[in-house]
Design a protein around this motif. Structure first.
Motif, PDB file in Angstrom:
ATOM      1  N   UNK A   1       6.667 -14.370   1.467  1.00 20.01           N
ATOM      2  CA  UNK A   1       5.494 -15.167   1.835  1.00 20.01           C
ATOM      3  C   UNK A   1       4.920 -14.840   3.202  1.00 20.01           C
ATOM      4  N   UNK A   2       5.579 -13.950   3.942  1.00 20.87           N
ATOM      5  CA  UNK A   2       5.076 -13.596   5.276  1.00 20.87           C
ATOM      6  C   UNK A   2       4.210 -12.341   5.178  1.00 20.87           C
ATOM      7  N   UNK A   3       3.013 -12.380   5.716  1.00 15.47           N
ATOM      8  CA  UNK A   3       2.221 -11.149   5.677  1.00 15.47           C
ATOM      9  C   UNK A   3       2.904 -10.056   6.491  1.00 15.47           C
ATOM     10  N   UNK A   4       3.078  -8.874   5.867  1.00 14.80           N
ATOM     11  CA  UNK A   4       3.630  -7.732   6.594  1.00 14.80           C
ATOM     12  C   UNK A   4       2.507  -7.007   7.307  1.00 14.80           C
ATOM     13  N   UNK A   5       1.310  -7.162   6.757  1.00 18.44           N
ATOM     14  CA  UNK A   5       0.156  -6.430   7.270  1.00 18.44           C
ATOM     15  C   UNK A   5      -1.090  -7.181   6.820  1.00 18.44           C
ATOM     16  N   UNK A   6      -2.068  -7.289   7.729  1.00 18.30           N
ATOM     17  CA  UNK A   6      -3.374  -7.808   7.349  1.00 18.30           C
ATOM     18  C   UNK A   6      -4.437  -6.800   7.757  1.00 18.30           C
ATOM     19  N   UNK A   7      -5.368  -6.575   6.840  1.00 14.40           N
ATOM     20  CA  UNK A   7      -6.469  -5.650   7.085  1.00 14.40           C
ATOM     21  C   UNK A   7      -7.730  -6.484   7.259  1.00 14.40           C
ATOM     22  N   UNK A   8      -8.481  -6.211   8.294  1.00 18.76           N
ATOM     23  CA  UNK A   8      -9.779  -6.868   8.488  1.00 18.76           C
ATOM     24  C   UNK A   8     -10.815  -5.754   8.589  1.00 18.76           C
ATOM     25  N   UNK A   9     -11.661  -5.665   7.572  1.00 13.24           N
ATOM     26  CA  UNK A   9     -12.599  -4.526   7.493  1.00 13.24           C
ATOM     27  C   UNK A   9     -13.725  -4.885   6.541  1.00 13.24           C
ATOM     28  N   UNK A  10     -14.828  -4.124   6.583  1.00 13.64           N
ATOM     29  CA  UNK A  10     -15.867  -4.314   5.579  1.00 13.64           C
ATOM     30  C   UNK A  10     -15.244  -4.260   4.181  1.00 13.64           C
TER      31      UNK A  10
END
Lengths: 456, 456
Positions: free
Chosen positions: B109-118
């Motif tokens: 349940x823990x995000x290992x990675x988050x992407x913020x992009x178009x």
């Protein structure tokens, strides 16, 4: 171009292969060796294996070369001065390979490949050959079971996101096609191998729009051809009803080539409900695609239940061969310098001599010696595929490999095809091989143990 | 140089990512999206995971570019004229990545990675990101359990021959080093990552010589440094006695750095017998290396039995993470264009919003929102690692990654470290995240179901 495969080279090896090759060269032990690569025992729940990986193995052998760069890396790994590695510089593979062609069905104890080459070369190649053949044979065999379970309905590969690396994803797509899959979601693989590419949409697509209907309409606008809508983002029956509305409006009458995809919940039950909704909307041609954790067991259960699923998309469990992610494979010296040899380790006894597999009707196999006369009515499975370090023919096209698989599958006994509790045929051993094995065992026991049996 | 990794590129993706990206571009949906990559549920027999694969994920994103070649391949896969793919040409990754550094211990349940992009960029990257992070995290977690089971004795990686491809073999060697393994047999990996290379000899080496003693003496002549002899080719106790004779003659008094390797049979019992024979020969310093189908369970059983094994060599079962060859990972849209989103599919509900993990003492974690104030005494786990499509810092050296792992391991609760029946800590959910989740769920249910609950 992106998506190329990792090319194993001389460094793609265990350090001990280098250590042994050096010792052999030092002692002038460059006589001809025959190594056989085989699977000792089938994993549980496998009634057969599909031979695979040979093309990549031959590419590896053709490119195998120890240059100065590789020698320097070996020296560093061994903590030795680079001069000590000089004997290895220039080593290439100049030997012969005899193998079972890709796509053929095989069983435990049958050599998939035999290498005949000067001992140091044949030794250095061990690690990569085992890797390439074991992995691909394991995955092809798992995929073949899905193909059988689907009983004629198309199966497609969605595994790329969860294979053990992107290389394994490329392999899986090719191996699926080899055993009759209808397509792959993997664009790199579709491009590299000429496999039909398939795909729908993700839950995120539906979420990114204001609502499901807006998402479906947007997708259809962007894709003038047939479309498949993912209907389970919020509520599956609502999703199917929405998809039906949008599909009718599209005017692909009556929905030919279009579909809905179910990816969660009780797939059998939802497929029945979805079929009812689509049929009521006059969309009898719209196909139902099922995905989400499927493997041969889930597919068989759905098929048996009569669920109206038209296409099965398999992913993770098949791409990693989840219930049998490796094979108990071995690469064993069978002959050195004309002398047949074998291993007597507890539970790991191997058979000496260069081998052949003679296949009779119904895939009744006999493992024998390479140079013995084929029993009447049998066909030899291994053929010479590389000679003097070069392939004797170009790679077989995928459709030809698939035909080999189809022919063997048609002849495979029913009990070996079974999804639950399959029973694998056991190849017989020819009289000549049995006799040689006994002779070599006695020779070794006399020499090593003074007549006592090995390991008690 | 051989042994390079497969480089995933724009084609290393599922076809549906391309289809969705095209629809987004057509509709001008290029607003900022946040996708989170997390593991829904730990596999059975895992009390924790080790975050891994980030370096390869960042390399992939840095190199991600759709050129004319890729657009032509997409067009072919979609059966569309190449002009239709024009909107995708020139697409590169220009976004931000926030991630848990490699080597840190994480939970479900823990995000290992988050992407913020178009949105189109973030969508296209889904498949490769899932592949790279899921595979490497699965394997690092399995390797970490072996490290724990060995209770301080060195563990080394012998997996290359049976990993799922040679790329997976390179990964395994690196991940082993990351969780504290002492070396690898994989020369390509040792060279690429600066890991100590280790190796002994194969049964074929012993068989190629007239007898075991001749083989051991030949190996020692070729290798002036410390040597390890494989002693189970014929009869293990005879083999140890022969090794002892040869080692004494070598004059490495009293055998420092040398060893014998046991690869079959009852390893615990044979280690006791081998130790006795070696000690009686005055070779108390000669180490016993055990190999052959080992995993964390087998290592723990040997350690508990007091078997005098000095080094554990693990292979196949660890390299493929045999009991859990994949993770139930997901890459889910959490925010689009400032609007938090979530999925309500049966059994697959996701939480909305950009997230952070706040770690308290004893690895007591709380999953919260990226921009909420850290609870007192906690440390945020995710940091910004890529901005504007570029890494904010170079790759961390392997020893630094290993230190992160060691620090988390030291703080991991005992019940999560257990080999048998581990219990994984469950991260808490912050008040702010729980509140946002409820708000978004109600918004969707009102819109999609007119107030009814999703999926019944």
């Amino acid at each position: 171009m992106s998506g190329q495969l990792t090319v194993p080279g001389a460094l793609t090896t265990d350090l001990y292969e280098v250590g042994m090759a050096l010792a052999y060269l030092r002692d002038g032990m460059t006589g001809e060796a025959v190594f056989g690569l085989f699977v000792r025992k089938l994993p549980p729940r496998r009634g057969f294996l599909v031979a695979a990986g040979l093309e990549s193995a031959l590419s590896y052998l053709e490119g195998l070369r120890v240059g100065h760069t590789e020698a320097a890396a070996f020296a560093e790994a061994l903590h030795r001065p680079v001069e000590d590695l000089e004997p290895l510089v220039g080593l290439e593979f100049t030997g012969e390979v005899r193998a079972v062609p890709e796509g053929r069905i095989v069983f435990a104890g049958e050599p998939l490949l035999e290498v005949r080459a000067p001992l140091p070369q044949a030794q250095l190649a061990e690690t990569s050959l085992l890797n390439l053949i074991s992995h691909q044979t394991a995955v092809a065999s798992k995929a073949a079971r899905c193909r059988i379970a689907a009983a004629g309905r198309p199966v497609v590969d969605f595994s790329l996101r969860r294979t053990q690396g992107v290389e394994a994803g490329l392999r899986m797509a090719r191996l699926g096609a080899l055993v009759g899959f209808a397509g792959t979601s993997n664009v790199a693989a579709a491009t590299a191998y000429g496999i039909p590419a398939v795909g729908t949409m993700a839950h995120s697509f539906v979420e990114a729009y204001e609502d499901e209907e807006a998402a479906f309409r947007a997708f259809a606008r962007a894709h003038p051809g047939p479309v498949t809508f993912l209907v389970d983002t919020y509520d599956t029956e609502e999703g199917v009803a929405t998809a039906a509305r949008v599909l009718r409006d599209l005017g692909h009458v009556p929905g030919t080539g279009c579909g809905v995809r179910l990816d969660s919940g009780d797939l059998g039950d939802l497929a029945v409900r979805a079929r009812r909704i689509l049929d009521a909307a006059g969309l009898g041609e719209v196909r139902i695609v099922a995905s989400g954790g499927l493997d041969e067991d889930a597919i068989e259960a759905l098929v048996r239940s009569g669920a109206p699923v038209d296409v099965y998309a398999v992913g993770t469990r098949v791409g990693v061969s989840a219930d049998a992610p490796y094979l108990d494979s071995a690469y064993k010296l069978a002959v050195y310098d004309g002398r047949p040899v074998m291993k007597l380790s507890a539970g790991k006894v191997t058979a000496p001599g260069a081998k052949q597999v003679f296949r009779g009707p119904g895939l009744a196999d006999t493992v024998g010696l390479w140079d013995e006369a084929p029993p009447p009515g049998t066909e030899p499975l291994l053929g010479t595929v590389m000679s003097g370090g070069h392939r004797v023919a170009g790679p077989a096209p995928l459709p030809a490999v698939r035909e080999r698989f189809e022919a063997d599958l048609a002849a495979l006994p029913e009990e070996a095809r079974r999804i639950a509790d399959p029973v694998a045929p056991r190849p017989a051993v020819s009289g000549a091989l049995a006799e040689l094995t006994e002779r070599v065992r006695h020779r070794i026991e006399r020499r090593v143990f003074g007549g006592r049996a090995a390991d008690g």
